[in-house]
Design a protein around this motif. Structure first.
Motif, mmCIF file in Angstrom:
data_model
loop_
_atom_site.group_PDB
_atom_site.id
_atom_site.type_symbol
_atom_site.label_atom_id
_atom_site.label_comp_id
_atom_site.label_asym_id
_atom_site.label_seq_id
_atom_site.Cartn_x
_atom_site.Cartn_y
_atom_site.Cartn_z
ATOM 1 N N ASN B 36 55.884 118.022 -5.032
ATOM 2 C CA ASN B 36 54.955 118.721 -5.930
ATOM 3 C C ASN B 36 54.498 120.016 -5.277
ATOM 4 O O ASN B 36 54.245 120.059 -4.078
ATOM 5 N N GLY B 37 54.417 121.046 -6.094
ATOM 6 C CA GLY B 37 53.896 122.318 -5.592
ATOM 7 C C GLY B 37 54.880 123.098 -4.740
ATOM 8 O O GLY B 37 54.516 124.096 -4.123
ATOM 9 N N SER B 38 56.137 122.670 -4.713
ATOM 10 C CA SER B 38 57.091 123.359 -3.835
ATOM 11 C C SER B 38 57.630 124.643 -4.467
ATOM 12 O O SER B 38 58.188 125.489 -3.781
ATOM 13 N N GLY B 39 57.462 124.782 -5.778
ATOM 14 C CA GLY B 39 57.886 126.031 -6.418
ATOM 15 C C GLY B 39 58.965 125.874 -7.483
ATOM 16 O O GLY B 39 59.539 126.856 -7.944
ATOM 17 N N LYS B 40 59.206 124.651 -7.920
ATOM 18 C CA LYS B 40 60.273 124.399 -8.902
ATOM 19 C C LYS B 40 59.963 125.063 -10.246
ATOM 20 O O LYS B 40 60.802 125.762 -10.820
ATOM 21 N N SER B 41 58.744 124.820 -10.748
ATOM 22 C CA SER B 41 58.390 125.443 -12.035
ATOM 23 C C SER B 41 58.285 126.953 -11.896
ATOM 24 O O SER B 41 58.591 127.702 -12.836
ATOM 25 N N THR B 42 57.860 127.394 -10.723
ATOM 26 C CA THR B 42 57.792 128.833 -10.497
ATOM 27 C C THR B 42 59.177 129.443 -10.659
ATOM 28 O O THR B 42 59.346 130.458 -11.346
ATOM 29 N N LEU B 43 60.154 128.810 -10.063
ATOM 30 C CA LEU B 43 61.531 129.302 -10.198
ATOM 31 C C LEU B 43 61.950 129.329 -11.675
ATOM 32 O O LEU B 43 62.491 130.320 -12.169
ATOM 33 N N THR B 202 63.950 117.821 -11.599
ATOM 34 C CA THR B 202 63.505 116.444 -11.837
ATOM 35 C C THR B 202 62.951 115.815 -10.564
ATOM 36 O O THR B 202 63.247 116.258 -9.450
ATOM 37 N N HIS B 203 62.123 114.809 -10.750
ATOM 38 C CA HIS B 203 61.622 114.041 -9.606
ATOM 39 C C HIS B 203 62.371 112.725 -9.462
ATOM 40 O O HIS B 203 62.190 112.015 -8.484
ATOM 41 N N TYR B 204 63.173 112.373 -10.496
ATOM 42 C CA TYR B 204 63.764 111.036 -10.502
ATOM 43 C C TYR B 204 65.266 111.097 -10.565
ATOM 44 O O TYR B 204 65.829 111.776 -11.436
HETATM 45 N N1 LIG Z 1 49.002 130.956 -11.768
HETATM 46 C C1 LIG Z 1 49.001 130.529 -10.494
HETATM 47 N N2 LIG Z 1 48.101 131.043 -9.627
HETATM 48 C C2 LIG Z 1 48.093 130.643 -8.333
HETATM 49 N N3 LIG Z 1 48.924 129.715 -7.845
HETATM 50 C C3 LIG Z 1 49.822 129.167 -8.640
HETATM 51 C C4 LIG Z 1 49.918 129.543 -10.020
HETATM 52 N N4 LIG Z 1 50.897 128.828 -10.597
HETATM 53 C C5 LIG Z 1 51.406 128.044 -9.626
HETATM 54 N N5 LIG Z 1 50.764 128.246 -8.470
HETATM 55 C C6 LIG Z 1 51.014 127.562 -7.200
HETATM 56 O O1 LIG Z 1 52.359 127.713 -6.855
HETATM 57 C C7 LIG Z 1 52.817 126.544 -6.194
HETATM 58 C C8 LIG Z 1 54.098 126.072 -6.838
HETATM 59 O O2 LIG Z 1 53.819 125.581 -8.144
HETATM 60 P P1 LIG Z 1 54.956 125.025 -9.090
HETATM 61 O O3 LIG Z 1 54.333 124.752 -10.387
HETATM 62 O O4 LIG Z 1 56.100 125.946 -9.059
HETATM 63 O O5 LIG Z 1 55.321 123.664 -8.355
HETATM 64 P P2 LIG Z 1 56.364 122.557 -8.777
HETATM 65 O O6 LIG Z 1 57.345 122.483 -7.697
HETATM 66 O O7 LIG Z 1 56.866 122.785 -10.133
HETATM 67 O O8 LIG Z 1 55.431 121.255 -8.739
HETATM 68 P P3 LIG Z 1 55.431 119.942 -9.669
HETATM 69 O O9 LIG Z 1 56.479 119.062 -9.097
HETATM 70 O O10 LIG Z 1 54.081 119.364 -9.433
HETATM 71 O O11 LIG Z 1 55.671 120.340 -11.069
HETATM 72 C C9 LIG Z 1 51.693 125.529 -6.249
HETATM 73 O O12 LIG Z 1 51.030 125.529 -5.008
HETATM 74 C C10 LIG Z 1 50.798 126.071 -7.320
HETATM 75 O O13 LIG Z 1 49.460 125.719 -7.089
#
Ligand SMILES: Nc1ncnc2c1ncn2[C@@H]1O[C@H](COP(=O)(O)OP(=O)(O)OP(=O)(O)O)[C@@H](O)[C@H]1O
Ligand SMILES: [Mg+2]
Lengths: 443, 251
Positions: B36-43, B202-204
């Motif tokens: 969680n929070g590693s940056g997957k959704s960010t990508l 995915t996580h699973y």
């Molecule tokens: N708008 C934002 N402002 C500041 N930080 C953000 C923002 N959006 C995401 N982050 C941070 O960026 C990091 C990566 O978030 P991201 O959503 O990409 O994680 P993820 O890998 O998709 O996690 P998950 O498995 O929980 O979905 C997290 O630490 C999150 O708190």
């Protein structure tokens, strides 16, 4: 302060008096013009007018219209008629009634739908009796001005149990005058016990002209009377519009009010309902859209005087460019009005950094067993929604228009008179960028 | 089809992606896993073009074009589709209307005429069956009042209609029951094609039983730290991420 303009209207009044001296309303007019001289026009120092500066109106000397309504060709406004709705249509041009252009269909026994001037001849007593709706304290300069110039307008009077199926459209068209002019339409709606009717007031600018519409509608609802009221304000973008709707409601009477405000440079809409007996209720839906330098002010007030009365209000505003919006919704729950049910919400969408809105819900509650809720919001388009639509290949402008329309349609879709709803949706969409791309959306 | 090199992305000045490399060829399915929070959704969001995600370094090349400068809607017209982790509700915007507008925008971009009402309806009917979406949901506002699973299904339904070239599924499997998982997998598999690519976050590893990936990547702290095949997902499920992180740190 505004002595020049008041003198201007007093002169006009004296001139007009020569024409109207013999009718029953002369006393009303006389006391109204005196009141205007006493009180003057509202200023921003008055709480009720705090955000609306009327000096653009009072700084101008509007004449009376010189247009003969019967000489205006019907093609000029044919597309503004509600053809798609089987209705009675009273047509006014620059505030003057046109019998030639009006369409009155067969009516049930005892029902009166007439222009005010003829009604004054036929039903003087009825009118004189009901026009006293305003106390001196409630009058402001504009309603006094309206009363001083009572001449044209409509009388709608239903006897007990009368149900009129066809809506009545009061079509107020303005423009086509060589000089800036003012008109003061006055409408009177009297609904006896168990009667029902739908009334549409349409105020439409015929071109870009500069004029001032100063209108007052009074409604008297007897027991269990039902009214659907529409006010559609599409004055020219140069025009000024001040309008008020004053309703008194007896036991179990129900009003559904839709107020849609799209036009006008400076606009003020007032609605005031007195819920005077148990079971009386009002629903108020409102939408205001303004752009450029438009200023639109909506004030509503509901007095819950007796137990078990209800008011439900939803107003929404969409403000673009340098437009300014004002919403003030006052709900007064009087001491005796236990079990009052009052819900009010006002939401505003600001589409530009320069647009502004002042919103103020006001609750005054003097009873203890009541259900009251209110909320006001001011916001911008939701970025997540916008991104979602764009990620689905919908371009930014279209996506913005879609979301804006969806916001406005929350009010419009409550209109259950299909032809009116469709027309309004069409017009609202027409004001948005990429209108043609989202037309289908409202179909 | 997609080549990401040394990608650095900040949100609100905070560095989230820190030198990510990824190459996806046409015809391939890639799975991305990670804490969680590693940056997957960010990508995923950066690929779709969300505002506020600033590429400070590195490149993203899609079909030979620089993706970074492209508006989200242009990316969508170019064939990129993101199935959101949290699909937003859009009150007042009709689901089916939105799809039609989307469809026709893409067609216009390609210089094709809009679909007529009948063609569109037939297409919808076919795809609704494919993903088993309740028909009554079609005429509601986008995602409004949909259950979590219905929202995910709706994303896959849209994907099936729009037939993207590069589909990115951000945790589409989370919160789905077994049957829904299978239908989603079928939807995705039906899209598999030698000129399309799919990225599944995915996580699973369970989903990967149904959609067998060509590659599995581990994204940790803004970087891909390990890549492998189907078995990597099984290993991750068994042992967690710690060992991969240690391995990466040692290297
Ligand atoms: N708008 C934002 N402002 C500041 N930080 C953000 C923002 N959006 C995401 N982050 C941070 O960026 C990091 C990566 O978030 P991201 O959503 O990409 O994680 P993820 O890998 O998709 O996690 P998950 O498995 O929980 O979905 C997290 O630490 C999150 O708190
Ligand atoms: Mg995520």
């Amino acid at each position: 302060m505004n002595s020049t303009v008041i003198k201007h209207y007093v002169d006009q009044f004296q001139h007009l008096q020569k024409e109207l001296i013999s009718d029953q309303l002369q006393a009303h007019r006389q006391s109204a013009i005196e009141l205007l001289q006493e009180t003057g026009f509202p200023t921003m120092r008055q709480e009720n007018w705090k955000y609306t500066d009327v000096r653009p109106i009072t700084g101008k000397l509007f004449n009376t219209t010189t247009v003969d309504p019967e000489k205006i060709s019907t093609e000029t406004f044919d597309n503004l008629r509600l053809h798609e709705l089987d209705c009675h249509e009273l047509v006014f041009i620059n505030g003057r009634y046109s019998a030639g252009h009006s369409i009155l269909k067969a009516l049930p026994e005892g029902v009166v739908i007439k222009d005010l001037a003829s009604a004054l001849k036929d039903h003087p007593q009825l009118i004189a009796e009901h026009l006293s709706g305003f106390s001196a304290a409630e009058h402001n300069g504009f309603s006094a001005l309206n009363t001083a110039f009572i001449r044209d307008g409509a009388l709608i009077c239903l006897p007990p149990n009368a149900v009129i199926e066809k809506p009545i459209n009061l079509l107020y068209l303005s423009g086509l005058n060589d000089q800036p002019f003012a008109s003061h339409p006055r409408n009177l709606i009297i609904l006896s016990e168990n009667s029902q009717v739908t009334v549409i007031e349409s105020y439409i600018g015929l071109n870009d002209s500069d004029y001032f519409t100063n209108t007052v509608t009074e409604v008297c609802m007897k027991q269990n009377a039902h009214l659907q009221h529409y006010k559609i304000q599409q004055e020219s973008m140069q025009a000024y519009h001040i309008g008020s709707l004053k309703i008194t409601q007896a036991k179990d009477s129900q009003v559904e009010s839709h107020s849609i405000s799209l036009g006008g440079a400076l606009v003020r809409n007032d609605i005031h309902s007195l819920l005077e007996a148990e079971g009386a209720g009002i629903r108020m839906n409102g939408l205001y859209m303004a752009t450029g330098k438009q200023h639109v002010d909506n004030h509503t007030r509901v007095d819950h005087m007796r137990p078990h009365t209800s008011s439900h209000e939803i107003y929404r505003g969409v403000l673009n460019d340098h437009a300014r919006g004002v919403f003030n919704g006052k709900v007064v729950v009087h001491k005796d009005a236990q079990k009052t049910d009052a819900v009010q919400s006002n939401a505003n969408l600001l589409l530009s950094d320069n647009a502004e809105v002042d919103t103020k819900p006001e609750l005054e509650i003097y009873a203890d067993d009541v259900k009251c809720a209110h909320g006001a919001t001011v916001g911008q388009l939701d970025q997540d929604m916008l991104f979602y639509l764009r990620s689905r290949s919908i371009d930014e402008n279209t996506a913005k228009s879609l979301l804006t329309f969806a916001f406005a349609d929350e009010v419009i879709r409550r209109i259950n008179l299909d032809p009116i709803r469709k027309r309004l949706e069409y017009q609202v969409i027409g004001r948005l960028p990429e209108a043609d791309l989202i037309r289908e959306f409202a179909a | 089809m997609l080549e990401i090199k040394n990608l650095h992305v900040t949100i609100d000045g905070k560095m989230i992606l820190k030198g990510l490399d990824l190459k996806v060829n046409a015809g391939e399915v890639h799975a991305i896993m990670g804490p969680n929070g590693s940056g997957k959704s960010t990508l995923a969001n950066v690929l779709a073009g969300r505002d506020g995600y600033v590429v400070t370094d590195g490149t993203i090349t899609y079909q030979g074009k620089n993706l970074v400068e492209m508006a989200p809607e242009v990316r969508a017209c170019e064939g990129i589709f993101l199935a959101f982790q949290y699909p937003v509700e859009i009150p007042g915007v009709n689901n089916i209307y939105m799809l039609k507008a989307a469809m026709n925008a893409i067609r216009a971009y390609r210089g094709e005429p809009p679909l007529d009402a009948v063609e569109f309806l037939n297409l919808i009917k076919e795809k609704v069956k494919l993903v088993n979406l309740k028909e009554e949901l079609l005429n509601r506002s986008v995602n409004e009042g949909f259950s979590g699973g219905e929202k995910k299904r709706n994303e896959i339904f849209q994907m099936a209609v729009l037939e993207p070239k590069l589909a990115i599924l951000d945790e589409t499997d989370s919160g789905l029951d077994i049957d829904a998982l299978k239908t989603v997998a079928e939807g995705v598999n039906s899209l598999r094609h030698h000129d399309r690519a799919i990225i599944i976050v995915t996580h699973y590893q369970r989903l990967l039983n149904y959609i067998v990936p060509d590659q599995v990547h581990v994204l940790s702290d803004g970087k891909i730290i390990k890549s492998g095949h189907r078995e990597l997902a099984l290993q991750l499920e068994e042992k967690g991420y710690e060992w991969v992180k240690q391995e990466a740190a040692a290297a």
